[in-house]
Each structure stands twice: as C-alpha cells, then as structure tokens.
Design a protein around this motif. Sequence first.
Motif, PDB file in Angstrom:
ATOM      1  N   GLN A  97       0.835  -1.202   0.000  1.00 49.23           N
ATOM      2  CA  GLN A  97       0.000   0.000   0.000  1.00 49.23           C
ATOM      3  C   GLN A  97       0.871   1.253   0.000  1.00 49.23           C
ATOM      4  N   GLY A  98       0.574   2.166  -0.902  1.00 46.62           N
ATOM      5  CA  GLY A  98       1.286   3.435  -0.936  1.00 46.62           C
ATOM      6  C   GLY A  98       2.649   3.384  -1.583  1.00 46.62           C
ATOM      7  N   GLU A  99       3.046   2.211  -2.060  1.00 45.84           N
ATOM      8  CA  GLU A  99       4.373   2.075  -2.634  1.00 45.84           C
ATOM      9  C   GLU A  99       4.356   2.386  -4.129  1.00 45.84           C
ATOM     10  N   HIS A 100       5.399   3.054  -4.581  1.00 40.30           N
ATOM     11  CA  HIS A 100       5.539   3.324  -6.015  1.00 40.30           C
ATOM     12  C   HIS A 100       6.735   2.531  -6.554  1.00 40.30           C
ATOM     13  N   VAL A 101       6.416   1.558  -7.438  1.00 35.74           N
ATOM     14  CA  VAL A 101       7.465   0.665  -7.925  1.00 35.74           C
ATOM     15  C   VAL A 101       7.673   0.883  -9.428  1.00 35.74           C
ATOM     16  N   ALA A 102       8.927   1.052  -9.828  1.00 36.83           N
ATOM     17  CA  ALA A 102       9.244   1.175 -11.249  1.00 36.83           C
ATOM     18  C   ALA A 102       9.601  -0.198 -11.803  1.00 36.83           C
ATOM     19  N   ILE A 103       9.151  -0.465 -13.011  1.00 39.64           N
ATOM     20  CA  ILE A 103       9.594  -1.668 -13.706  1.00 39.64           C
ATOM     21  C   ILE A 103      10.462  -1.213 -14.867  1.00 39.64           C
ATOM     22  N   MET A 104      11.707  -1.675 -14.869  1.00 40.82           N
ATOM     23  CA  MET A 104      12.630  -1.267 -15.935  1.00 40.82           C
ATOM     24  C   MET A 104      13.182  -2.509 -16.618  1.00 40.82           C
ATOM     25  N   GLY A 105      13.797  -2.285 -17.737  1.00 38.50           N
ATOM     26  CA  GLY A 105      14.377  -3.397 -18.483  1.00 38.50           C
ATOM     27  C   GLY A 105      14.445  -3.043 -19.953  1.00 38.50           C
ATOM     28  N   ASP A 106      15.248  -3.802 -20.659  1.00 40.15           N
ATOM     29  CA  ASP A 106      15.418  -3.545 -22.087  1.00 40.15           C
ATOM     30  C   ASP A 106      14.144  -3.946 -22.830  1.00 40.15           C
ATOM     31  N   ASN A 107      14.080  -3.572 -24.114  1.00 45.15           N
ATOM     32  CA  ASN A 107      12.947  -4.029 -24.907  1.00 45.15           C
ATOM     33  C   ASN A 107      12.967  -5.548 -24.984  1.00 45.15           C
ATOM     34  N   GLY A 108      11.801  -6.166 -24.777  1.00 40.51           N
ATOM     35  CA  GLY A 108      11.720  -7.619 -24.828  1.00 40.51           C
ATOM     36  C   GLY A 108      12.199  -8.309 -23.586  1.00 40.51           C
ATOM     37  N   ALA A 109      12.389  -7.541 -22.509  1.00 38.65           N
ATOM     38  CA  ALA A 109      12.882  -8.149 -21.269  1.00 38.65           C
ATOM     39  C   ALA A 109      11.769  -8.814 -20.476  1.00 38.65           C
ATOM     40  N   GLY A 110      10.521  -8.516 -20.831  1.00 37.82           N
ATOM     41  CA  GLY A 110       9.406  -9.156 -20.147  1.00 37.82           C
ATOM     42  C   GLY A 110       8.531  -8.203 -19.350  1.00 37.82           C
ATOM     43  N   LYS A 111       8.852  -6.901 -19.395  1.00 31.42           N
ATOM     44  CA  LYS A 111       8.073  -5.917 -18.620  1.00 31.42           C
ATOM     45  C   LYS A 111       6.607  -5.926 -19.031  1.00 31.42           C
ATOM     46  N   SER A 112       6.407  -5.763 -20.332  1.00 29.74           N
ATOM     47  CA  SER A 112       5.032  -5.655 -20.817  1.00 29.74           C
ATOM     48  C   SER A 112       4.287  -6.970 -20.663  1.00 29.74           C
ATOM     49  N   THR A 113       4.998  -8.078 -20.858  1.00 28.67           N
ATOM     50  CA  THR A 113       4.383  -9.395 -20.654  1.00 28.67           C
ATOM     51  C   THR A 113       3.898  -9.508 -19.219  1.00 28.67           C
ATOM     52  N   PHE A 114       4.742  -9.086 -18.287  1.00 33.70           N
ATOM     53  CA  PHE A 114       4.404  -9.117 -16.869  1.00 33.70           C
ATOM     54  C   PHE A 114       3.105  -8.340 -16.605  1.00 33.70           C
ATOM     55  N   VAL A 115       3.051  -7.117 -17.157  1.00 37.75           N
ATOM     56  CA  VAL A 115       1.870  -6.274 -16.935  1.00 37.75           C
ATOM     57  C   VAL A 115       0.634  -6.888 -17.604  1.00 37.75           C
ATOM     58  N   ARG A 116       0.849  -7.480 -18.784  1.00 36.86           N
ATOM     59  CA  ARG A 116      -0.300  -8.067 -19.485  1.00 36.86           C
ATOM     60  C   ARG A 116      -0.909  -9.233 -18.721  1.00 36.86           C
ATOM     61  N   GLN A 117      -0.095  -9.938 -17.923  1.00 32.96           N
ATOM     62  CA  GLN A 117      -0.652 -11.027 -17.125  1.00 32.96           C
ATOM     63  C   GLN A 117      -1.444 -10.472 -15.939  1.00 32.96           C
ATOM     64  N   LEU A 120      22.126   5.018  -4.356  1.00 32.17           N
ATOM     65  CA  LEU A 120      21.942   4.339  -5.636  1.00 32.17           C
ATOM     66  C   LEU A 120      22.355   5.249  -6.788  1.00 32.17           C
ATOM     67  N   LYS A 121      23.128   4.669  -7.720  1.00 37.01           N
ATOM     68  CA  LYS A 121      23.549   5.451  -8.878  1.00 37.01           C
ATOM     69  C   LYS A 121      22.881   4.898 -10.133  1.00 37.01           C
ATOM     70  N   PRO A 122      22.539   5.751 -11.071  1.00 38.95           N
ATOM     71  CA  PRO A 122      21.921   5.281 -12.318  1.00 38.95           C
ATOM     72  C   PRO A 122      22.755   4.214 -13.003  1.00 38.95           C
ATOM     73  N   GLU A 123      24.077   4.319 -12.903  1.00 34.90           N
ATOM     74  CA  GLU A 123      24.947   3.341 -13.567  1.00 34.90           C
ATOM     75  C   GLU A 123      24.679   1.919 -13.054  1.00 34.90           C
ATOM     76  N   ASP A 124      24.374   1.829 -11.737  1.00 38.21           N
ATOM     77  CA  ASP A 124      24.094   0.509 -11.172  1.00 38.21           C
ATOM     78  C   ASP A 124      22.887  -0.114 -11.843  1.00 38.21           C
ATOM     79  N   VAL A 125      21.831   0.712 -12.002  1.00 38.17           N
ATOM     80  CA  VAL A 125      20.595   0.208 -12.598  1.00 38.17           C
ATOM     81  C   VAL A 125      20.844  -0.209 -14.041  1.00 38.17           C
ATOM     82  N   VAL A 126      21.614   0.633 -14.740  1.00 40.77           N
ATOM     83  CA  VAL A 126      21.928   0.310 -16.140  1.00 40.77           C
ATOM     84  C   VAL A 126      22.672  -1.007 -16.223  1.00 40.77           C
ATOM     85  N   ALA A 127      23.557  -1.227 -15.241  1.00 47.49           N
ATOM     86  CA  ALA A 127      24.333  -2.467 -15.221  1.00 47.49           C
ATOM     87  C   ALA A 127      23.415  -3.680 -15.106  1.00 47.49           C
TER      88      ALA A 127
END
Lengths: 356, 262
Positions: free
Chosen positions: B35-55, B240-247
């Motif tokens: 409750q109240g949490e804001h979560v980002a889903i990131m990943g490259d194209n075809g990584a499964g983000k949209s598939t996850f949301v579609r389920q 947290l640094k953006p480079e970590d997430v990119v990695a």
Amino acid sequence: MSKLSHGIGGLTFDDKKKARAPEWNILFALALIIAIFEGLGALLMGQSLLFDSADRFDGIFNVARLKIIILQVSIIGIIALGATQVIILGGIDLSPGSIVGATAMVAMSFAQVAEISGMANPKLMFDGVSDLPVIVPILVGITCGVLAGGINGVLIAYTKIPPFIATLGMMVFARGVAKWWSKGQPISFPTDSYAALGSGMTPVYIFIALAVLFHFILNYTVYGKHTYAIGSNEQASRMSGIKVEQHKVLVYTIAGVLAALAAIVLSSKNLTAQAGMGVMYELDAIAMTVIGGVSLAGGRGSILGTVLGALIFGVIISGFTFLRLDAYYQEMVKGVIIVGAVVLDQYRQKRNSARM
Amino acid sequence: MLDYSTSDVVLETRDLTKHYGGVHALEGANFKIHQGEHVAIMGDNGAGKSTFVRQITAVEQRTRGDIILHGEPTHFDGPIKAREAGIETVFQNLALADDLDVPSNLFLGREKVKFKLGPFSILDNKAMRDATMAGLEKTGVKIPNILNSIQNMSGGQRQCVAIARTAAFHSKLTIMDEPTAALGVQETAQVENIIRTLKEQNEPVILISHNMRQVFDLMDRIVVFRRGRICANIKVDETLKPEDVVAYITGAKTGAEYPEAG
C-alpha cells in the motif's frame, strides 16, 4: 475551478476559442441557401420562394410551399435519422432504400381491403388476409426492419466484414425480396386506417416525433453515449468495457426499423407498394446527414444537424422547381453539395488534429 | 525503512510465467507491491516488462503462477474484470474517445444512470460531472472546462484525464505503461505531478518507464527485468547510482542480493 491549483507548466487553454456548436454553421448555411434562392427568385421570377410576395396567401409566408418543402423530405428524413446513428457509430448503411422497397411490399400485403365499392380487390395478395387492424401491417413492417437491420448488424459486428460490403449485400438482397414478394406486381388498395398514416401532413408529424425521440436518446441515454464513443475510438470503447458488438447490432437494427417506418408511411401516402420503391433513398439520407454535419469518420454529429440537413435538401429541391430549372440540374447540384460537405468535414478534422 | 513484512501487500505474484509457444517471455516472476508504494519496472525491450503487466491486467492469460490481489488469488478472464476488481491501467496509446468530454471519458463503459432501462438507461450527467471534478481535484489535474471534448486538449491534459480515471474510481492499484513517452517536457512534468499526488495519498503505483531521472525522482523501488526474469529489486535511495541500474538492465551485474522481489 480555481481550487484546482496544481496545474503547472505553460499550458494555456483559451476558453473563448471553444468552437461554436456546429449546428449553428448548418443553420447559417440554410439561411444562405434560402437567401440565394430569394435573390434569384426576385431577379428571375419576380416572386419570393418562402414569403408571401403577391398577397396570394393570408400570411407572411408562402405556407403551401413551406409545407411541401418539409413534406417531401420527411420520409427520407426518417431514414436519415437512422443513417445519422450508423454514421456516428463509424459505419455506413447502403440498404435502407431497398429495405423500404421490401417492407412496403410485405406490409402493404397485410393492409389491403377485400372489396372496393362492391368489387373484389383485384390486387389482393393473400386470399382471406384483408381488412386487418392497422397494427398488423405496422408490426409486420417493423419486423421486416428488425430482420434486415439485425442481419446487417450481426454481419458487421461478428464477421467483421466492412459495413459498406455487408449493407451493399443487403441492398441487393432486399431489393430482390421486394420483387419476389408479388412477382413484380404492385400491391394496392389499403384500408382507410393504413392510408391515414401517410395522408396530409402526417408524415411530417411522424418525422418530427421520431426526430425528437432520437435526439433525446442520443443525448441523454447510455445508448447515445456508447454510439458516440464507438465512433470516436472503437478500441478505447472496447477496453473500457463497452459491449461493442452488441451495440453495433442494436444501432443497425434501429436503422432498419426506421427504414421500415419510412416504408409504411411512403406506401400509405402512395396508397400502393411497388418493388422499385425507395431506390437511391439511402444516398439522399446519407447526403442529408453529411450536409447536417455528421462526420463520416464517426463520433460527431447530431439529430438536430440532420434535420437541418434535410431542410437544406428540401429547400434546394423546391428552389429548383420554383426557378423552373430542370431536374437534371437538381441532381448535379445535390452531388456537388454532398462532396462539398465532406470536403468541409475533412478540413474541420485536419484543423482539429493540427491544434493538438 | 518501509515495513515490508506485514499484510499491507496490495498485489503479489508467485512464480508468474508466460510462454508463447517455445518463447519463455516471462519466467517465475515473484513480485510484491505494498500500500502506498511506487514501484518502477525497468528493463530492455523484450525483457518481459510488458508481458508481466499483461498477465496482471489479464490482457493475456498466464501459463502458470499465482496473482494475489489483497490476499485473494485472482483469475480474471479479461482486462475488464481486472479493472472491475480495481486494477486500473493507463496505456501508452491513450484509451480515450476524442469526441467526448472529460466526464464521458472518465465514465466510459460504466456510466452512472438515473433510470435503468437497459441500453436506453437515462444518464446521470450531474453525478458524473461532480465525480469528475472530485477525481480531478484528487489528482490535482487542472482542466479549464471539463465539458470540452478531449480532442481540443494537449497531450498532457489528455494523459492526465486517463490517470484521473483511477482516482475517480478508487482503484486499488494503478499501472502506468510509459505514460510520458509521447509527451513534451512541460506535459511530462504535469503527469509526474499527478504521480506525486498519488504518492501523497498513499495510492500504490506500478510505473513502466525508460526514463531514469523520472524513476529516481518518483519511485521507491526499481524492479529490473532481463530475459524474462526479475534480475534485480533495488530500493531507491541516495546511495543508488543510475549506472548501477543500467548495469542490471544490460546484464553486466546480476542481482544476487535481491533474490525475491518485494
């Protein structure tokens, strides 16, 4: 509104630029066309189109001509009420003219009298089926409309064939039914109560009553809201949970019923039904809606606009007769006006999308 | 620190898997949002983000796994059922009818009626206008005249209307699929403001985004998808640094330290 204070960025929205209701433009066009005919009338004929110029009538207006103008568009106007809904939905219906033919034949064969001044009715379709109460041919006619419109709707909604093709098929099919029903013979001599439906100014009253009814339905009911929504963005409507397929069937069915009602009024007015009745009516009806500002792209238009479009149509036809111009010119001008109205609509759409 | 132990889990997925024939688009996704949490889903194209949301939104039916909404396992047979249960999705391509005004769009497909009569039920326009105003106020969206048709509005305003739907219907979970991808700078700022407002109101949000700055500004946590699996679950903080997430996104680093998301 001022309590919504979170708005940020340089977003501007000029409320004054809010577009006028498009019906005003159509009313303006109607006035312009009347003015042109009045001008030409004064110049060429020395009399007025709509006003009582030579004190021949006891009023301001030439009431007889006004009545004719409305009367001659009221039957096709009833069809145009259906065409309006179909086009707002984003579809098109080419079948109403043929539905008029088929329904007129079928309904009339249940509205005949057995005897005309002592003689047996020579056109009697079914032995023993005569002198029925007027509700019978009306219900039979409406059933024809439900069937034809319903088939259109089911084909379009569930087989996903384009409305143009589905209703083109119905156009040819229903015309075939009209010819087959009595092997091409006209069906005549209706009961007095059936004949009353199309006599005098009754068609006008029926047209006005139906226009008011559907104006209300399109503006104040869920049916109307969903019709506009599907015409505007079918995908979004589906994602929003609107039962798009069911709704399409309903709209095409209603268009079919309106064509059937037009058939009843027309056959009553003519006191006969013929297989060739209603040919090209669908195109006149579509023309009325397009002139009335209904967008062929769907999502936009109104019953009020279509009624004004029908009046423009009536004024043009009457105006040409008044100027004693050939009917050939009438059709040419009608064609030009239809294309002009669509060009105007395209221009409007382009302007709207440019504003985004 | 957020307390992730208790029962305020809004949505949980266990071993959520989707195969398209031989393609394993999503494999064993374990995910939680509170409750109240804001979560980002990131990943490259075809990584499964949209598939996850579609389920989750039941646009597609999962191959296996559980989706648990407020402790109840769910089996929605379509996106409309998911929406009725309170999962609102804001799509990248706006699901709006251009020719209709704001209340009509907000209530599209679930109009308030005064008088029930099947398809010819009479609309309760006043109630819908009032609820629209309340919903817009809640999200802080400013629209000069809600009775104008949507087509005369800017892209930002249109996206705001789409998001305001979620507020108007007291949804349990809002999912946004790249809501600012097609917007300009100012319009993006406007949408981001709404997301902040939702945070203040303790509404949970899942945001799919490629915009690192946006995610760092707005989100509590980042879940990274790679090759159909959740490969990292990172709390957003000063270290947290953006480079970590990119990695993580590129696969240079794998998230051993966060074996299970949530």
